[in-house]
Scaffold this active site. Sequence first.
Site, PDB file in Angstrom:
ATOM      1  N   HIS A 163     130.562  44.854 -16.686  1.00  0.00           N
ATOM      2  CA  HIS A 163     130.871  45.417 -18.018  1.00  0.00           C
ATOM      3  C   HIS A 163     131.478  46.808 -17.795  1.00  0.00           C
ATOM      4  O   HIS A 163     132.524  46.924 -17.163  1.00  0.00           O
ATOM      5  CB  HIS A 163     129.571  45.404 -18.837  1.00  0.00           C
ATOM      6  N   HIS A 168     138.533  38.643 -18.667  1.00  0.00           N
ATOM      7  CA  HIS A 168     137.786  39.010 -19.870  1.00  0.00           C
ATOM      8  C   HIS A 168     137.272  37.756 -20.544  1.00  0.00           C
ATOM      9  O   HIS A 168     137.947  36.735 -20.528  1.00  0.00           O
ATOM     10  CB  HIS A 168     138.694  39.786 -20.841  1.00  0.00           C
ATOM     11  N   ASP A 192     139.511  48.272 -18.204  1.00  0.00           N
ATOM     12  CA  ASP A 192     139.014  49.092 -17.102  1.00  0.00           C
ATOM     13  C   ASP A 192     140.016  49.291 -15.973  1.00  0.00           C
ATOM     14  O   ASP A 192     139.804  50.121 -15.104  1.00  0.00           O
ATOM     15  CB  ASP A 192     137.739  48.458 -16.518  1.00  0.00           C
TER      16      ASP A 192
HETATM   17  C1  LIG Z   1     134.815  40.165 -17.353  1.00  0.00           C
HETATM   18  C2  LIG Z   1     134.242  38.902 -16.713  1.00  0.00           C
HETATM   19  C3  LIG Z   1     132.756  39.148 -16.426  1.00  0.00           C
HETATM   20  C4  LIG Z   1     134.388  37.724 -17.687  1.00  0.00           C
HETATM   21  O1  LIG Z   1     133.653  36.694 -17.160  1.00  0.00           O
HETATM   22  P1  LIG Z   1     133.598  35.209 -17.758  1.00  0.00           P
HETATM   23  O2  LIG Z   1     134.159  35.144 -19.108  1.00  0.00           O
HETATM   24  O3  LIG Z   1     132.204  34.737 -17.534  1.00  0.00           O
HETATM   25  O4  LIG Z   1     134.630  34.435 -16.840  1.00  0.00           O
HETATM   26  P2  LIG Z   1     134.253  33.608 -15.568  1.00  0.00           P
HETATM   27  O5  LIG Z   1     133.348  34.409 -14.691  1.00  0.00           O
HETATM   28  O6  LIG Z   1     133.749  32.267 -16.003  1.00  0.00           O
HETATM   29  O7  LIG Z   1     135.678  33.444 -14.874  1.00  0.00           O
HETATM   30  C5  LIG Z   1     136.568  32.367 -15.116  1.00  0.00           C
HETATM   31  C6  LIG Z   1     137.351  32.099 -13.842  1.00  0.00           C
HETATM   32  O8  LIG Z   1     138.189  33.232 -13.544  1.00  0.00           O
HETATM   33  C7  LIG Z   1     137.825  33.825 -12.304  1.00  0.00           C
HETATM   34  N1  LIG Z   1     137.804  35.277 -12.486  1.00  0.00           N
HETATM   35  C8  LIG Z   1     137.391  35.928 -13.592  1.00  0.00           C
HETATM   36  N2  LIG Z   1     137.524  37.245 -13.413  1.00  0.00           N
HETATM   37  C9  LIG Z   1     138.021  37.420 -12.185  1.00  0.00           C
HETATM   38  C10 LIG Z   1     138.348  38.572 -11.423  1.00  0.00           C
HETATM   39  N3  LIG Z   1     138.199  39.773 -11.925  1.00  0.00           N
HETATM   40  N4  LIG Z   1     138.812  38.398 -10.185  1.00  0.00           N
HETATM   41  C11 LIG Z   1     138.974  37.174  -9.667  1.00  0.00           C
HETATM   42  N5  LIG Z   1     138.673  36.039 -10.326  1.00  0.00           N
HETATM   43  C12 LIG Z   1     138.207  36.175 -11.581  1.00  0.00           C
HETATM   44  C13 LIG Z   1     136.424  33.310 -12.002  1.00  0.00           C
HETATM   45  O9  LIG Z   1     136.149  33.290 -10.632  1.00  0.00           O
HETATM   46  C14 LIG Z   1     136.456  31.927 -12.609  1.00  0.00           C
HETATM   47  O10 LIG Z   1     137.151  31.078 -11.713  1.00  0.00           O
HETATM   48  P3  LIG Z   1     136.723  29.540 -11.541  1.00  0.00           P
HETATM   49  O11 LIG Z   1     137.034  28.914 -12.875  1.00  0.00           O
HETATM   50  O12 LIG Z   1     137.601  29.055 -10.436  1.00  0.00           O
HETATM   51  O13 LIG Z   1     135.269  29.552 -11.217  1.00  0.00           O
HETATM   52  C15 LIG Z   1     134.980  38.553 -15.398  1.00  0.00           C
HETATM   53  O14 LIG Z   1     136.355  38.347 -15.665  1.00  0.00           O
HETATM   54  C16 LIG Z   1     134.806  39.608 -14.321  1.00  0.00           C
HETATM   55  O15 LIG Z   1     133.825  39.558 -13.565  1.00  0.00           O
HETATM   56  N6  LIG Z   1     135.746  40.610 -14.213  1.00  0.00           N
HETATM   57  C17 LIG Z   1     135.640  41.666 -13.269  1.00  0.00           C
HETATM   58  C18 LIG Z   1     134.763  42.760 -13.830  1.00  0.00           C
HETATM   59  C19 LIG Z   1     135.444  43.541 -14.918  1.00  0.00           C
HETATM   60  O16 LIG Z   1     136.575  43.964 -14.802  1.00  0.00           O
HETATM   61  N7  LIG Z   1     134.684  43.778 -16.004  1.00  0.00           N
HETATM   62  C20 LIG Z   1     135.167  44.542 -17.137  1.00  0.00           C
HETATM   63  C21 LIG Z   1     135.344  43.679 -18.336  1.00  0.00           C
HETATM   64  S1  LIG Z   1     136.112  44.592 -19.655  1.00  0.00           S
END
Ligand SMILES: CC(C)(COP(=O)(O)OP(=O)(O)OC[C@H]1O[C@@H](n2cnc3c(N)ncnc32)[C@H](O)[C@@H]1OP(=O)(O)O)[C@@H](O)C(=O)NCCC(=O)NCCS
Length: 385
Positions: free
Chosen positions: A228, A267, A321
């Site tokens: 987050h 996201h 971010d």
């Molecule tokens: C923000 C976040 C938690 C959203 O998570 P979510 O909605 O649960 O999405 P998921 O974790 O299910 O991801 C979906 C797919 O995209 C991939 N993915 C998502 N964010 C990614 C990232 N930052 N880098 C690489 N791969 C990513 C996941 O591995 C997943 O792949 P798969 O379908 O092959 O398993 C996630 O994108 C993330 O961890 N981002 C990095 C942290 C970040 O920048 N947070 C700030 C948010 S404003």
Amino acid sequence: MGVLKDTGQIEYSRGLEGVIAALSSISAIDGTQGKLIYRGIPIEALAKYSTYEETSYLLLYGELPTKENLEKFEREMRELRNLPEKVEECLKELPPDPHPMDILKVAVAHAALYDPDRQRACREGVMRKVIRIIAQIPTIIAYYHRTRSGKEVVPPDPELGHAANFLYMLHGKRPDEEEAKIFDVALILHAEHGLNASTFAAMVTASTLSDINSAIVSAIGALKGPLHGGANERVLKMLDEIGSADKAEEYVHNALKEKRRIMGFGHRVYKTYDPRARILKEYAEYLSNKYNDRKYIEIGEKIEEIMIRELGKKGIFPNVDFYSGIVYHFLGIPRDLFTPVFAMARSVGWAAHVCEYTQNNRIFRPRAYYIGPEYVEYNPIEQRR
Ligand SMILES: CC(C)(COP(=O)(O)OP(=O)(O)OC[C@H]1O[C@@H](n2cnc3c(N)ncnc32)[C@H](O)[C@@H]1OP(=O)(O)O)[C@@H](O)C(=O)NCCC(=O)NCCS
């Protein structure tokens, strides 16, 4: 015995994805078009014409203030910036090494003990508490930072607006108008974003009819996590690790191969470019040119290009971010304060949702789908191995 296991059809959403948990008129996100509105107003218009104070009023009260109401609101925010003496003293005693988000959590809880309105549960009393929290968070962050750096604290300057005053309290000198404006825009862009994890945490706490301060403390705890608010700080760490744009391809390639996440991408709601990231990228670009230091922006743009090429089809794009860290870097904000600065901006969104939800409150109480055994004999400790 009743039914321990659910039978029949169940609806289950991991991480509550797609679940509508409240009605709200505060903000809306169009995750496919990349649009964000606060109370109906596009974020781009607020970034261009508004101020953090005016946007806060909009979020809290539902409409843009008249000139008179804005002046009153700004005056109140300025008056409430000072910390209770005991909190100020305590900040000097706190250890210098915990993450500043932990300090913020402690100090916000501590300040609540001295809130003269703490017993007032009426709307006016709650609003006063809310404005006090929004006004005091920047002072907490700046005072803690000055103290841990061995410097005298710089008291708030009542002549300065919210954004400029924070930079002043942090650096001990007034920022130029342009930098104050850029920081103000960053605060506007971070002010509100629907039922994200920290806002939801605040709402869950408030839905028990606990107090607003407890709700904000819950939210700060949730925002701290790297999935987050903690992502912005990690973006710059990653840019440093990469070192130069020509190494980005190899870094991203290895990270994706090892199933590591690239911070600042992806996201839950946006499956396209985050509109906030678009605005922040422009400022990151502008400041990199202004200071003739393009290392971070060049690595960032290269990562963006690779990520969109590799994962754009999955809906992975830069989020808020990714470029905010570069902007904060040029504004002289220390890296471990990036997430506290996010909290400083988002405090108004947390409060707006708490106020809105509790007006028509229902305690949050979801259920878990039980997948454990239905009956296990109790085994006395002597017989366990
Ligand atoms: C923000 C976040 C938690 C959203 O998570 P979510 O909605 O649960 O999405 P998921 O974790 O299910 O991801 C979906 C797919 O995209 C991939 N993915 C998502 N964010 C990614 C990232 N930052 N880098 C690489 N791969 C990513 C996941 O591995 C997943 O792949 P798969 O379908 O092959 O398993 C996630 O994108 C993330 O961890 N981002 C990095 C942290 C970040 O920048 N947070 C700030 C948010 S404003």
